[in-house]
Motif scaffolding. Structure first.
Motif, PDB file in Angstrom:
ATOM      1  N   ALA A 423       0.835  -1.198   0.000  1.00 10.63           N
ATOM      2  CA  ALA A 423       0.000   0.000   0.000  1.00 10.63           C
ATOM      3  C   ALA A 423       0.870   1.248   0.000  1.00 10.63           C
ATOM      4  O   ALA A 423       2.044   1.213   0.402  1.00 10.63           O
ATOM      5  CB  ALA A 423      -0.931   0.006   1.214  1.00 10.63           C
ATOM      6  N   LYS A 424       0.283   2.358  -0.449  1.00 13.14           N
ATOM      7  CA  LYS A 424       0.971   3.640  -0.446  1.00 13.14           C
ATOM      8  C   LYS A 424       0.036   4.703   0.110  1.00 13.14           C
ATOM      9  O   LYS A 424      -1.160   4.727  -0.216  1.00 13.14           O
ATOM     10  CB  LYS A 424       1.414   4.034  -1.862  1.00 13.14           C
ATOM     11  CG  LYS A 424       2.198   5.344  -1.913  1.00 13.14           C
ATOM     12  CD  LYS A 424       2.666   5.667  -3.321  1.00 13.14           C
ATOM     13  CE  LYS A 424       3.450   6.980  -3.353  1.00 13.14           C
ATOM     14  NZ  LYS A 424       3.929   7.299  -4.720  1.00 13.14           N
ATOM     15  N   TYR A 425       0.592   5.578   0.969  1.00 15.12           N
ATOM     16  CA  TYR A 425      -0.190   6.621   1.625  1.00 15.12           C
ATOM     17  C   TYR A 425       0.357   8.002   1.295  1.00 15.12           C
ATOM     18  O   TYR A 425       1.578   8.196   1.175  1.00 15.12           O
ATOM     19  CB  TYR A 425      -0.151   6.459   3.144  1.00 15.12           C
ATOM     20  CG  TYR A 425      -0.870   5.251   3.684  1.00 15.12           C
ATOM     21  CD1 TYR A 425      -2.138   5.366   4.237  1.00 15.12           C
ATOM     22  CD2 TYR A 425      -0.277   3.993   3.666  1.00 15.12           C
ATOM     23  CE1 TYR A 425      -2.800   4.265   4.760  1.00 15.12           C
ATOM     24  CE2 TYR A 425      -0.923   2.884   4.176  1.00 15.12           C
ATOM     25  CZ  TYR A 425      -2.192   3.025   4.723  1.00 15.12           C
ATOM     26  OH  TYR A 425      -2.839   1.935   5.233  1.00 15.12           O
ATOM     27  N   GLU A 426      -0.551   8.965   1.192  1.00 13.54           N
ATOM     28  CA  GLU A 426      -0.195  10.378   1.125  1.00 13.54           C
ATOM     29  C   GLU A 426      -0.531  10.993   2.474  1.00 13.54           C
ATOM     30  O   GLU A 426      -1.658  10.856   2.964  1.00 13.54           O
ATOM     31  CB  GLU A 426      -0.972  11.083   0.019  1.00 13.54           C
ATOM     32  CG  GLU A 426      -0.695  12.579  -0.078  1.00 13.54           C
ATOM     33  CD  GLU A 426      -1.591  13.278  -1.079  1.00 13.54           C
ATOM     34  OE1 GLU A 426      -1.625  14.529  -1.061  1.00 13.54           O
ATOM     35  OE2 GLU A 426      -2.269  12.577  -1.855  1.00 13.54           O
ATOM     36  N   ASN A 427       0.444  11.700   3.094  1.00 11.40           N
ATOM     37  CA  ASN A 427       0.273  12.151   4.479  1.00 11.40           C
ATOM     38  C   ASN A 427       0.600  13.633   4.658  1.00 11.40           C
ATOM     39  O   ASN A 427       1.481  14.176   3.984  1.00 11.40           O
ATOM     40  CB  ASN A 427       1.208  11.360   5.415  1.00 11.40           C
ATOM     41  CG  ASN A 427       1.093   9.864   5.251  1.00 11.40           C
ATOM     42  OD1 ASN A 427       0.030   9.301   5.406  1.00 11.40           O
ATOM     43  ND2 ASN A 427       2.206   9.213   4.932  1.00 11.40           N
ATOM     44  N   HIS A 428      -0.067  14.272   5.584  1.00 17.88           N
ATOM     45  CA  HIS A 428       0.333  15.560   6.146  1.00 17.88           C
ATOM     46  C   HIS A 428      -0.488  15.809   7.404  1.00 17.88           C
ATOM     47  O   HIS A 428      -1.462  15.093   7.676  1.00 17.88           O
ATOM     48  CB  HIS A 428       0.183  16.718   5.146  1.00 17.88           C
ATOM     49  CG  HIS A 428      -1.231  17.035   4.770  1.00 17.88           C
ATOM     50  ND1 HIS A 428      -1.787  16.661   3.563  1.00 17.88           N
ATOM     51  CD2 HIS A 428      -2.220  17.676   5.447  1.00 17.88           C
ATOM     52  CE1 HIS A 428      -3.035  17.061   3.502  1.00 17.88           C
ATOM     53  NE2 HIS A 428      -3.331  17.674   4.632  1.00 17.88           N
ATOM     54  N   VAL A 429      -0.086  16.815   8.184  1.00 16.27           N
ATOM     55  CA  VAL A 429      -0.784  17.150   9.429  1.00 16.27           C
ATOM     56  C   VAL A 429      -0.860  18.667   9.554  1.00 16.27           C
ATOM     57  O   VAL A 429       0.108  19.370   9.244  1.00 16.27           O
ATOM     58  CB  VAL A 429      -0.057  16.578  10.670  1.00 16.27           C
ATOM     59  CG1 VAL A 429      -0.865  16.856  11.932  1.00 16.27           C
ATOM     60  CG2 VAL A 429       0.208  15.090  10.526  1.00 16.27           C
ATOM     61  N   ASP A 430      -1.995  19.168  10.009  1.00 18.63           N
ATOM     62  CA  ASP A 430      -2.151  20.584  10.358  1.00 18.63           C
ATOM     63  C   ASP A 430      -2.486  20.688  11.838  1.00 18.63           C
ATOM     64  O   ASP A 430      -3.290  19.902  12.366  1.00 18.63           O
ATOM     65  CB  ASP A 430      -3.256  21.236   9.534  1.00 18.63           C
ATOM     66  CG  ASP A 430      -2.845  21.448   8.090  1.00 18.63           C
ATOM     67  OD1 ASP A 430      -1.904  22.218   7.856  1.00 18.63           O
ATOM     68  OD2 ASP A 430      -3.458  20.830   7.190  1.00 18.63           O
ATOM     69  N   LEU A 431      -1.882  21.681  12.503  1.00 16.94           N
ATOM     70  CA  LEU A 431      -2.121  21.932  13.921  1.00 16.94           C
ATOM     71  C   LEU A 431      -2.560  23.380  14.112  1.00 16.94           C
ATOM     72  O   LEU A 431      -1.932  24.297  13.565  1.00 16.94           O
ATOM     73  CB  LEU A 431      -0.844  21.704  14.744  1.00 16.94           C
ATOM     74  CG  LEU A 431      -0.101  20.378  14.571  1.00 16.94           C
ATOM     75  CD1 LEU A 431       1.198  20.420  15.374  1.00 16.94           C
ATOM     76  CD2 LEU A 431      -0.966  19.219  15.016  1.00 16.94           C
ATOM     77  N   VAL A 432      -3.615  23.584  14.871  1.00 22.11           N
ATOM     78  CA  VAL A 432      -4.067  24.926  15.227  1.00 22.11           C
ATOM     79  C   VAL A 432      -4.272  24.947  16.739  1.00 22.11           C
ATOM     80  O   VAL A 432      -5.033  24.129  17.279  1.00 22.11           O
ATOM     81  CB  VAL A 432      -5.379  25.302  14.517  1.00 22.11           C
ATOM     82  CG1 VAL A 432      -5.832  26.684  14.959  1.00 22.11           C
ATOM     83  CG2 VAL A 432      -5.194  25.266  13.006  1.00 22.11           C
TER      84      VAL A 432
END
Length: 440
Positions: A423-432
């Motif tokens: 499998a392959k994943y696209e990732n990112h995270v936002d923090l507020v």
């Protein structure tokens, strides 16, 4: 301050930490324990570079910097994104080598969360400070559909921790302060997956059983730290958080079980699992270049190599033991940041960080499809009055695309019956984040 006021403030800290807290993190650590620290990507946090009591999570000695008494409450919205881009699965040759069918359009498997943290510091005298904190230092939630193609490797993973920490700091001399604290940590975990029971019947894929495991435990640890301030404008801090061992106990429930298997396969059973959260060592530095501009840095080491496998033992002999190889490695976090006092009331922050994942390609699982990440943060603090300050921060975390290459080659291996999964994943995270500080 009267004793009853101290108890009331401590209760407010503990109550804030009881809100739900879980999110995808580097490994399953949650660094988001301070919004003022987030503004610099946590650079200099263990040297008190953020300027308030929330640094005590990383180094209890920084409580010595607090003037008078202080209450800090933070809320951080954590918005992880981990989209399954592609996936395929196949049974091992001993199980027929057939393709495992299932959904691949499961979208974002990570879940958003709001993570609170609360702190209170009480000044006994100029040298001695007492504190209490409430945090959720470890947590994650990943969730897939029960008919996705990788269902035999995992469906839902939900880990939550609630950590309460009484602590103290003492100024040994004008340049050296030491700190110590206790960790009282409650952990609750839920693991769900689908089991190909058809393998035992000689008909792979003919009978999928869903299993849900829930367990909890209370563990104990400690924190310690030192703060060295050779000049009024320069500080170096070293903080340590100990490992906390949990003996999780709970139950497993099996769904979709046909009545014909009632005699050999229990619908429910006890389950136990042992897990230990890693030690964390943080080294921070803070230096004021002028009355308005300060620079800072942070290095953090996490002992993730403790996590070698995920093993669950069941009370029923028919269920045996479930094991997943993890083989995590120790990881490092590096950050650089700066603060600028635009006015006597407004401070601006920025920072960049690099967060190394403890997971290698060979052992990455859909429960935590983590990868190396880069932090970019901005933040600001504004003194509403001499006693009240509000802080805000925003961070975008660039996460490398991650891949899974799990193999099922042996009927006695750790992935036996689960099939091979790519499998392959696209990732990112936002923090507020938003934070309130009250000093008195």
């Amino acid at each position: 301050m009267h004793r009853k006021e101290f108890v009331a403030a401590g209760a407010a800290v503990l109550g804030a930490a009881l809100l739900p807290s879980a999110a995808l993190a580097s490994g399953y650590a949650l660094k988001e324990q301070s919004v003022s620290g987030q503004g610099t990507s946590f650079a200099g946090i263990s040297a008190g570079g953020n300027g308030d009591a929330s640094s005590m999570f990383f180094n209890p000695a920084t409580m010595g910097l607090v003037k008078g008494n202080q209450f800090v409450q933070t809320f951080t919205g954590i918005m992880p994104y981990s989209k399954l881009e592609s996936a395929s699965a196949r049974r091992a040759a001993y199980a027929g080598g057939t393709t495992i069918t299932g959904r691949t359009d499961v979208g974002d498997g990570a879940q958003d969360a709001v993570l609170p943290a609360g702190y209170f510091v009480y000044t006994v005298n100029d040298d001695l400070k007492l504190g209490i904190s409430g945090n959720g230092p470890w947590g994650l939630v990943t969730d897939y559909s029960y008919d996705w193609v990788g269902r035999y490797h995992g469906v839902r993973s939900d880990l939550r921790t609630y950590n309460f920490g009484p602590s103290m700091s003492y100024q040994v001399n004008p340049v050296l302060t030491v700190g110590f604290g206790i960790q009282v940590q409650y952990m609750k975990a839920e693991l769900s997956q689908v089991n190909d029971f058809g393998l035992r019947l000689g008909r792979p894929g003919s009978l999928d059983l869903t299993s849900d495991i829930v367990g909890d435990d209370i563990g104990y640890g400690f924190t310690a730290g030192v703060l060295y301030q050779p000049l009024p404008t320069t500080r170096v801090g070293l903080g340590f958080r100990s490992a906390v061992t949990h003996e999780l106990e709970g139950d497993i429930t099996i769904s979709n079980r046909p009545a014909s298997l009632a005699g050999v396969l229990p619908n429910s059973s006890t389950a136990t699992a042992k897990t230990t959260t890693p030690e964390v060592v943080s080294l921070g530095a803070y230096h004021e270049l002028s009355e308005r501009l300060a620079i800072m840095g942070e290095v953090q080491w996490t002992n993730w190599s403790r996590f070698r496998e995920l093993r669950v033992a069941f009370g029923s002999p028919a269920l045996g033991t479930s094991s997943t190889e993890e083989e995590w490695k120790d990881s490092w976090f590096f950050a650089l940041g700066a603060t600028y006092k635009a006015t006597d009331r407004l401070v601006l922050r920025t920072g960049i960080g690099y967060d190394q994942s403890p997971i290698s390609d060979a052992y990455r699982t859909p429960r935590i499809p983590d990868a190396d990440r880069t932090w970019l943060s901005v933040g600001a603090g504004y003194k509403v009055t001499d006693a009240i300050q509000l802080d805000v921060a925003y961070t975008h975390i660039f996460v490398q695309d991650s891949t899974l290459e799990l193999t099922d080659t042996s009927p006695t291996g750790v992935n036996a019956g689960r099939g091979s999964l790519n499998a392959k994943y696209e990732n990112h995270v936002d923090l507020v984040g938003i934070q309130a500080r009250i000093s008195f």
